[in-house]
Design a protein around this motif. Structure first.
Motif, PDB file in Angstrom:
ATOM      1  N   TYR A  76      44.105  38.961  49.952  1.00 32.44           N
ATOM      2  CA  TYR A  76      43.733  40.103  48.447  1.00 32.44           C
ATOM      3  C   TYR A  76      45.274  40.345  46.920  1.00 32.44           C
ATOM      4  O   TYR A  76      45.447  40.297  46.345  1.00 32.44           O
ATOM      5  N   ASN A  77      46.237  40.543  48.480  1.00 26.92           N
ATOM      6  CA  ASN A  77      47.738  41.038  47.203  1.00 26.92           C
ATOM      7  C   ASN A  77      48.308  39.982  46.534  1.00 26.92           C
ATOM      8  O   ASN A  77      48.394  40.422  45.131  1.00 26.92           O
ATOM      9  N   ASN A  78      48.340  38.691  47.238  1.00 25.51           N
ATOM     10  CA  ASN A  78      49.215  37.540  46.409  1.00 25.51           C
ATOM     11  C   ASN A  78      49.007  35.644  47.101  1.00 25.51           C
ATOM     12  O   ASN A  78      48.395  36.160  48.359  1.00 25.51           O
ATOM     13  N   SER A  79      48.655  34.957  46.504  1.00 28.15           N
ATOM     14  CA  SER A  79      48.724  33.814  47.002  1.00 28.15           C
ATOM     15  C   SER A  79      49.610  33.089  46.787  1.00 28.15           C
ATOM     16  O   SER A  79      50.406  33.219  46.313  1.00 28.15           O
ATOM     17  N   ILE A  80      50.095  32.612  47.916  1.00 29.81           N
ATOM     18  CA  ILE A  80      51.453  30.829  47.888  1.00 29.81           C
ATOM     19  C   ILE A  80      51.247  29.539  47.992  1.00 29.81           C
ATOM     20  O   ILE A  80      49.949  29.662  49.254  1.00 29.81           O
ATOM     21  N   GLY A  81      52.066  28.977  47.252  1.00 34.15           N
ATOM     22  CA  GLY A  81      51.296  27.502  47.920  1.00 34.15           C
ATOM     23  C   GLY A  81      52.284  26.983  46.892  1.00 34.15           C
ATOM     24  O   GLY A  81      53.048  26.656  46.498  1.00 34.15           O
ATOM     25  N   MET A  82      51.872  25.343  47.186  1.00 30.70           N
ATOM     26  CA  MET A  82      52.945  24.222  46.538  1.00 30.70           C
ATOM     27  C   MET A  82      51.968  24.323  44.697  1.00 30.70           C
ATOM     28  O   MET A  82      50.934  24.828  44.994  1.00 30.70           O
ATOM     29  N   LYS A  83      51.984  23.060  44.133  1.00 33.45           N
ATOM     30  CA  LYS A  83      51.540  23.019  42.714  1.00 33.45           C
ATOM     31  C   LYS A  83      50.335  22.367  43.400  1.00 33.45           C
ATOM     32  O   LYS A  83      49.712  21.855  43.870  1.00 33.45           O
ATOM     33  N   THR A  85      45.396  21.330  43.786  1.00 36.92           N
ATOM     34  CA  THR A  85      45.508  20.315  43.008  1.00 36.92           C
ATOM     35  C   THR A  85      44.446  20.599  42.059  1.00 36.92           C
ATOM     36  O   THR A  85      43.983  22.276  42.233  1.00 36.92           O
ATOM     37  N   PRO A  86      43.172  19.928  41.236  1.00 38.13           N
ATOM     38  CA  PRO A  86      42.108  20.241  40.410  1.00 38.13           C
ATOM     39  C   PRO A  86      41.396  21.520  41.468  1.00 38.13           C
ATOM     40  O   PRO A  86      40.954  22.661  40.524  1.00 38.13           O
ATOM     41  N   ALA A  87      41.129  20.358  42.731  1.00 38.24           N
ATOM     42  CA  ALA A  87      40.028  21.412  43.650  1.00 38.24           C
ATOM     43  C   ALA A  87      40.481  22.595  43.907  1.00 38.24           C
ATOM     44  O   ALA A  87      39.849  23.570  44.215  1.00 38.24           O
ATOM     45  N   GLN A  88      41.871  22.607  44.661  1.00 38.21           N
ATOM     46  CA  GLN A  88      42.868  23.859  45.278  1.00 38.21           C
ATOM     47  C   GLN A  88      41.923  24.975  43.761  1.00 38.21           C
ATOM     48  O   GLN A  88      41.988  26.332  43.885  1.00 38.21           O
ATOM     49  N   GLN A  89      42.458  24.947  42.410  1.00 38.82           N
ATOM     50  CA  GLN A  89      43.008  25.195  40.961  1.00 38.82           C
ATOM     51  C   GLN A  89      41.327  25.812  41.140  1.00 38.82           C
ATOM     52  O   GLN A  89      41.305  27.235  40.690  1.00 38.82           O
ATOM     53  N   GLN A  90      40.147  25.713  41.290  1.00 39.11           N
ATOM     54  CA  GLN A  90      39.650  25.328  40.656  1.00 39.11           C
ATOM     55  C   GLN A  90      38.792  26.592  41.911  1.00 39.11           C
ATOM     56  O   GLN A  90      37.732  27.690  41.340  1.00 39.11           O
ATOM     57  N   VAL A  91      38.565  26.424  43.166  1.00 42.55           N
ATOM     58  CA  VAL A  91      37.974  27.344  44.053  1.00 42.55           C
ATOM     59  C   VAL A  91      39.184  28.846  43.850  1.00 42.55           C
ATOM     60  O   VAL A  91      38.749  29.766  44.140  1.00 42.55           O
ATOM     61  N   PHE A  92      40.460  28.586  43.644  1.00 44.79           N
ATOM     62  CA  PHE A  92      41.460  29.895  43.250  1.00 44.79           C
ATOM     63  C   PHE A  92      40.873  30.473  42.419  1.00 44.79           C
ATOM     64  O   PHE A  92      40.772  31.823  41.908  1.00 44.79           O
ATOM     65  N   ASP A  93      40.681  29.919  41.336  1.00 42.72           N
ATOM     66  CA  ASP A  93      39.642  30.739  40.655  1.00 42.72           C
ATOM     67  C   ASP A  93      38.363  31.384  40.188  1.00 42.72           C
ATOM     68  O   ASP A  93      38.704  32.205  39.484  1.00 42.72           O
ATOM     69  N   ALA A  94      37.682  30.675  40.928  1.00 44.26           N
ATOM     70  CA  ALA A  94      36.650  31.077  41.476  1.00 44.26           C
ATOM     71  C   ALA A  94      36.383  32.566  41.873  1.00 44.26           C
ATOM     72  O   ALA A  94      36.339  33.266  42.065  1.00 44.26           O
ATOM     73  N   MET A  95      37.522  32.396  43.504  1.00 42.33           N
ATOM     74  CA  MET A  95      37.725  33.759  43.669  1.00 42.33           C
ATOM     75  C   MET A  95      38.655  34.914  43.708  1.00 42.33           C
ATOM     76  O   MET A  95      38.043  36.247  43.798  1.00 42.33           O
ATOM     77  N   ARG A  96      39.316  34.230  41.987  1.00 34.96           N
ATOM     78  CA  ARG A  96      39.966  35.598  41.338  1.00 34.96           C
ATOM     79  C   ARG A  96      38.959  35.465  40.649  1.00 34.96           C
ATOM     80  O   ARG A  96      38.837  37.480  40.304  1.00 34.96           O
ATOM     81  N   ASP A 103      45.712  37.790  40.400  1.00 33.76           N
ATOM     82  CA  ASP A 103      46.296  36.915  39.794  1.00 33.76           C
ATOM     83  C   ASP A 103      48.380  36.078  40.432  1.00 33.76           C
ATOM     84  O   ASP A 103      48.415  35.510  39.890  1.00 33.76           O
ATOM     85  N   ASP A 104      48.313  37.224  41.269  1.00 30.45           N
ATOM     86  CA  ASP A 104      49.404  37.151  41.919  1.00 30.45           C
ATOM     87  C   ASP A 104      50.024  35.744  42.885  1.00 30.45           C
ATOM     88  O   ASP A 104      48.951  35.650  43.829  1.00 30.45           O
ATOM     89  N   TYR A 105      50.201  34.167  41.835  1.00 27.97           N
ATOM     90  CA  TYR A 105      50.531  33.092  42.455  1.00 27.97           C
ATOM     91  C   TYR A 105      51.938  32.957  42.789  1.00 27.97           C
ATOM     92  O   TYR A 105      52.009  32.335  41.583  1.00 27.97           O
ATOM     93  N   TYR A 106      52.024  32.528  44.270  1.00 33.29           N
ATOM     94  CA  TYR A 106      53.652  31.915  44.498  1.00 33.29           C
ATOM     95  C   TYR A 106      53.729  30.860  44.494  1.00 33.29           C
ATOM     96  O   TYR A 106      53.545  30.011  45.678  1.00 33.29           O
ATOM     97  N   ASP A 107      54.304  29.977  43.541  1.00 27.20           N
ATOM     98  CA  ASP A 107      54.322  28.307  43.700  1.00 27.20           C
ATOM     99  C   ASP A 107      55.726  28.002  43.937  1.00 27.20           C
ATOM    100  O   ASP A 107      57.103  28.446  44.061  1.00 27.20           O
TER     101      ASP A 107
END
Length: 128
Positions: A76-83, A85-96, A103-107
């Motif tokens: 809930y507080n933040n998320s981390i990962g690498m760059k 993929t479009p599929a990951q971004q879609q899920v991340f955006d929907a959950m957000r 919105d805190d994402y650490y690349d």
């Protein structure tokens, strides 16, 4: 599991800890009852003991596993990962958008490139 609008709406009512998970490269979402480290280790084809031996000394096990699995760790507080993929971004955006994630994402992409270079330098020095 595939993230859908229906599932997200249902989880808002049923599960306040739905934010704790992993988003795989293909966008599948995995719940992590034993924590992020164990969740990622279960995705790899080696035993936990073998994985621990593979992680370079001085490296972050969590960051090393993120790089090896390609997963985005969600909390809930933040998320981390690498760059992502479009599929990951879609899920991340929907959950957000549904309030499960902030919105805190650490690349970690640049950090992992630096860690790889440092490991290669150590290996070169050891072989000389």
């Amino acid at each position: 599991m595939k993230i859908t609008e229906e599932l997200l709406n249902e989880m808002k009512i049923k599960d306040e800890n739905f934010s704790d998970g992993l988003i795989k490269l293909d966008g599948d979402y995995i719940r992590i009852p034993k924590g992020h480290l164990h969740g990622m280790m279960e995705l790899l084809p080696w035993t936990e003991d073998e994985i621990w031996k593979m992680i370079p000394e001085g490296d972050s096990p969590l960051f090393w596993l993120v790089e090896k699995t390609g997963c985005v760790l969600t909390d809930y507080n933040n998320s981390i990962g690498m760059k992502m993929t479009p599929a990951q971004q879609q899920v991340f955006d929907a959950m957000r958008a549904h309030g499960f994630l902030t919105d805190d994402y650490y690349d970690l992409t640049k950090q992992r490139e630096k860690a790889r270079r440092e490991q290669m330098d150590k290996e070169e020095q050891a072989s000389e």
